[in-house]
Write a protein that holds these residues in place. Structure first.
Motif, PDB file in Angstrom:
ATOM      1  N   ILE A  80      -7.309   0.823   1.889  1.00  0.00           N
ATOM      2  CA  ILE A  80      -5.841   0.912   1.002  1.00  0.00           C
ATOM      3  C   ILE A  80      -5.177  -0.346   1.619  1.00  0.00           C
ATOM      4  O   ILE A  80      -3.972  -0.681   1.009  1.00  0.00           O
ATOM      5  CB  ILE A  80      -5.849   2.579   1.746  1.00  0.00           C
ATOM      6  N   GLY A  81      -4.942  -0.470   2.447  1.00  0.00           N
ATOM      7  CA  GLY A  81      -4.396  -1.675   2.798  1.00  0.00           C
ATOM      8  C   GLY A  81      -2.372  -1.560   3.389  1.00  0.00           C
ATOM      9  O   GLY A  81      -2.636  -0.353   4.230  1.00  0.00           O
ATOM     10  N   GLU A  82      -1.753  -2.209   2.834  1.00  0.00           N
ATOM     11  CA  GLU A  82       0.106  -1.429   3.885  1.00  0.00           C
ATOM     12  C   GLU A  82      -0.096  -1.548   4.677  1.00  0.00           C
ATOM     13  O   GLU A  82       1.066  -1.189   5.141  1.00  0.00           O
ATOM     14  CB  GLU A  82       0.396   0.531   2.059  1.00  0.00           C
ATOM     15  N   GLY A  83      -0.436  -2.555   5.336  1.00  0.00           N
ATOM     16  CA  GLY A  83      -0.529  -2.243   6.742  1.00  0.00           C
ATOM     17  C   GLY A  83      -1.000  -1.644   7.686  1.00  0.00           C
ATOM     18  O   GLY A  83       0.188  -1.685   8.960  1.00  0.00           O
ATOM     19  N   TYR A  84      -1.369  -1.224   7.541  1.00  0.00           N
ATOM     20  CA  TYR A  84      -2.284   0.267   8.421  1.00  0.00           C
ATOM     21  C   TYR A  84      -4.097   0.071   8.588  1.00  0.00           C
ATOM     22  O   TYR A  84      -4.468  -0.166   7.711  1.00  0.00           O
ATOM     23  CB  TYR A  84      -1.566   1.049   7.747  1.00  0.00           C
ATOM     24  N   VAL A  85      -4.228   0.053   9.787  1.00  0.00           N
ATOM     25  CA  VAL A  85      -5.679   0.116  10.063  1.00  0.00           C
ATOM     26  C   VAL A  85      -6.213   1.963   9.203  1.00  0.00           C
ATOM     27  O   VAL A  85      -6.389   2.299  10.087  1.00  0.00           O
ATOM     28  CB  VAL A  85      -6.010   0.376  11.110  1.00  0.00           C
ATOM     29  N   TRP A  86      -7.196   1.607   8.119  1.00  0.00           N
ATOM     30  CA  TRP A  86      -6.952   2.806   7.615  1.00  0.00           C
ATOM     31  C   TRP A  86      -9.156   3.176   7.868  1.00  0.00           C
ATOM     32  O   TRP A  86      -9.516   2.111   8.744  1.00  0.00           O
ATOM     33  CB  TRP A  86      -7.270   2.894   6.045  1.00  0.00           C
ATOM     34  N   PRO A  87      -9.670   4.444   8.439  1.00  0.00           N
ATOM     35  CA  PRO A  87     -10.934   4.499   8.606  1.00  0.00           C
ATOM     36  C   PRO A  87     -11.296   4.385   7.663  1.00  0.00           C
ATOM     37  O   PRO A  87     -11.420   4.047   6.636  1.00  0.00           O
ATOM     38  CB  PRO A  87     -10.658   6.443   8.498  1.00  0.00           C
ATOM     39  N   ASP A  88     -12.620   3.534   8.075  1.00  0.00           N
ATOM     40  CA  ASP A  88     -13.157   3.276   6.584  1.00  0.00           C
ATOM     41  C   ASP A  88     -14.228   4.008   6.672  1.00  0.00           C
ATOM     42  O   ASP A  88     -15.709   4.800   7.166  1.00  0.00           O
ATOM     43  CB  ASP A  88     -14.426   2.034   7.988  1.00  0.00           C
ATOM     44  N   ILE A  89     -14.212   5.302   6.513  1.00  0.00           N
ATOM     45  CA  ILE A  89     -14.476   6.491   5.164  1.00  0.00           C
ATOM     46  C   ILE A  89     -14.537   5.863   3.559  1.00  0.00           C
ATOM     47  O   ILE A  89     -14.174   5.894   2.761  1.00  0.00           O
ATOM     48  CB  ILE A  89     -13.067   7.658   4.888  1.00  0.00           C
ATOM     49  N   THR A  90     -15.895   6.235   3.356  1.00  0.00           N
ATOM     50  CA  THR A  90     -16.660   6.055   1.968  1.00  0.00           C
ATOM     51  C   THR A  90     -16.553   7.515   1.315  1.00  0.00           C
ATOM     52  O   THR A  90     -17.600   8.237   2.132  1.00  0.00           O
ATOM     53  CB  THR A  90     -17.628   5.213   2.130  1.00  0.00           C
TER      54      THR A  90
END
Length: 439
Positions: free
Chosen positions: A90-100
């Protein structure tokens, strides 16, 4: 039993960034009854949270942009599969969960992996066990989450956003049966909406009238899995069947009598359907646990033994039975090896038992519900687990697996998969078919 899924955002304050980002900022969580898929260690507070602080606007956009692919596309080799199915993209400067997230057309898997680095900041994800649930439960969770975000935007007195436009289009497409059919085919091809040439989708829609809608969906999924440059058409299959096929009679193929009902429904994993069908066939036919002779296997498929001993092979990387009518069909097998041809023919037998009605019965390498059920059926029909396990005598070495495979005239991979399916061997990190582990 169904597993409920909840995707939520608890409001938090953000003093900088775009208006949409600030309006939909908060604590983001994905939960089931068994726990959180987004839990991790927050370095700002020095403790664990059920999810990160992010803007729900961005994740809602991602869900909306990829809605059709998330709901219909199985894991495949298509070039941009990861960006449409992994939240970390997703990006946009956040640390998103590594959910597939991906679907087999009936059930949806959510794989939550821990952060690769222990020192990652500001949020280190702990990961969670795999979750597999009916696809309608995932769709319902997204359907509930996106309106939450849109309501936050309205509360902030923001006008129409890109999220509003995309989601409105998605809802309209879902209500139009013809448009929805096209969108599903695009997703199965591993493509975004409107990124496939109209004539290609028109061709698949027309082929569905001839071959069966569900069968053509399998062909589309095969095209993505094989990373094929062009879409396989009904004309391609008819030509291949004529030149490289073997005669068969659908009316002579085995059928299960009414005393052997199969498990059905979205709560039932594909492997359970395939396994139950194989056990029912062996019981009905009085086969016991002995290896299946070529002549008997061919007769179950309504064809002759030369389909297994012959050398004609399909040019495409799939096997199939193509019915002309109740008394005439052509069977095309892909493999040049004896064990491969036996397995492929067993898959086609299983497909007739599990999925009746279509003129085309394809056996492909795609990871759809139908293909997974076929593969389990073939493995259990040709090498029943009870007999395999007895022969192993607790020795699960590769050498012993080879001996057992030779006895049942299947590949070593088939025996290895059976042992993993039944918990005799652990699945390694590269084994991505998580349905067994999560069921």
């Amino acid at each position: 039993m169904s597993v409920d899924l909840d995707i939520a955002l608890a409001p938090e304050r953000l003093d900088e960034g775009a208006a949409e980002e600030r309006a939909a900022f908060g604590l983001f969580t994905i939960r089931t009854a068994h726990g959180s898929l987004t839990e991790g260690f927050d370095s700002f507070i020095g403790g664990y949270r059920p999810g990160p602080l992010v803007s729900g606007f961005h994740v809602a956009e991602w869900f909306a942009w990829n809605w059709w692919r998330l709901c219909w596309e199985p894991r495949s080799a298509s070039a941009d599969w990861s960006s449409a199915h992994r939240m970390a993209s997703i990006g946009e400067g956040y640390v998103w969960p590594d959910i597939t997230i991906y679907s087999d057309g009936v059930r949806t898997a959510l794989l939550s992996r821990a952060s690769a680095r222990q020192d990652i900041k500001p949020f280190r994800y702990t990961g969670a066990p795999p979750v597999v649930l009916p696809s309608r439960a995932f769709e319902a969770a997204v359907d509930a989450f996106i309106p939450q975000i849109l309501a936050r935007l309205r509360d902030a007195k923001l006008g129409e956003t890109n999220l509003d436009r995309v989601w409105r289009d998605i809802l309209a497409e879902r209500l139009d049966p013809e448009v929805a059919k096209r969108r599903r085919l695009e997703a199965l091809l591993g493509r975004d909406p409107d990124s496939v040439e109209d004539h290609a989708i028109d061709g698949l829609v027309a082929d569905a009238r001839q071959l069966g809608e569900a069968a053509v969906a399998e062909v589309a999924a095969y095209t993505a899995q094989a990373a094929a440059g062009t879409v396989v058409t009904a004309a391609d299959l008819v030509s291949l069947a004529k030149g490289q096929g073997y005669d068969a009679s659908p009316r002579d193929a085995i059928r299960l009598v009414s005393g052997f009902p199969l498990p059905r429904g979205e709560d039932v994993p594909a492997w359970q359907v395939g396994s139950a069908a194989a056990r029912a066939v062996r019981e009905q036919e009085g086969l016991g646990t002995e290896p299946l002779a070529d002549s008997r296997l061919a007769a179950m498929a309504g064809t002759e033994q030369d389909v297994l001993s012959g050398t004609k092979r399909g040019a495409l990387n799939l096997s199939f039975a193509l019915d002309k009518n109740a008394g005439a069909s052509r069977i095309v097998l892909r493999s040049k090896w004896e064990t491969g041809r036996r397995f492929e023919l067993a898959r086609l037998i299983g497909d007739r038992l599990i999925t009746a009605g279509d003129a085309l019965h394809p056996a492909t390498r795609a990871y759809t519900y139908r293909q997974k059920a076929q593969r389990t059926f073939a493995a259990e029909l040709l090498s029943p687990f009870e007999a395999v396990d007895a022969m192993m005598e607790g020795d699960y070495s590769w050498e012993r697996q080879q001996e057992v495979a030779e006895h049942f005239r299947v590949s070593e991979m088939t025996i290895n998969s059976l042992l993993k399916n039944h918990g005799r061997l652990e699945r390694d990190g590269s084994d991505q078919d998580v349905e067994m582990a999560a069921a």
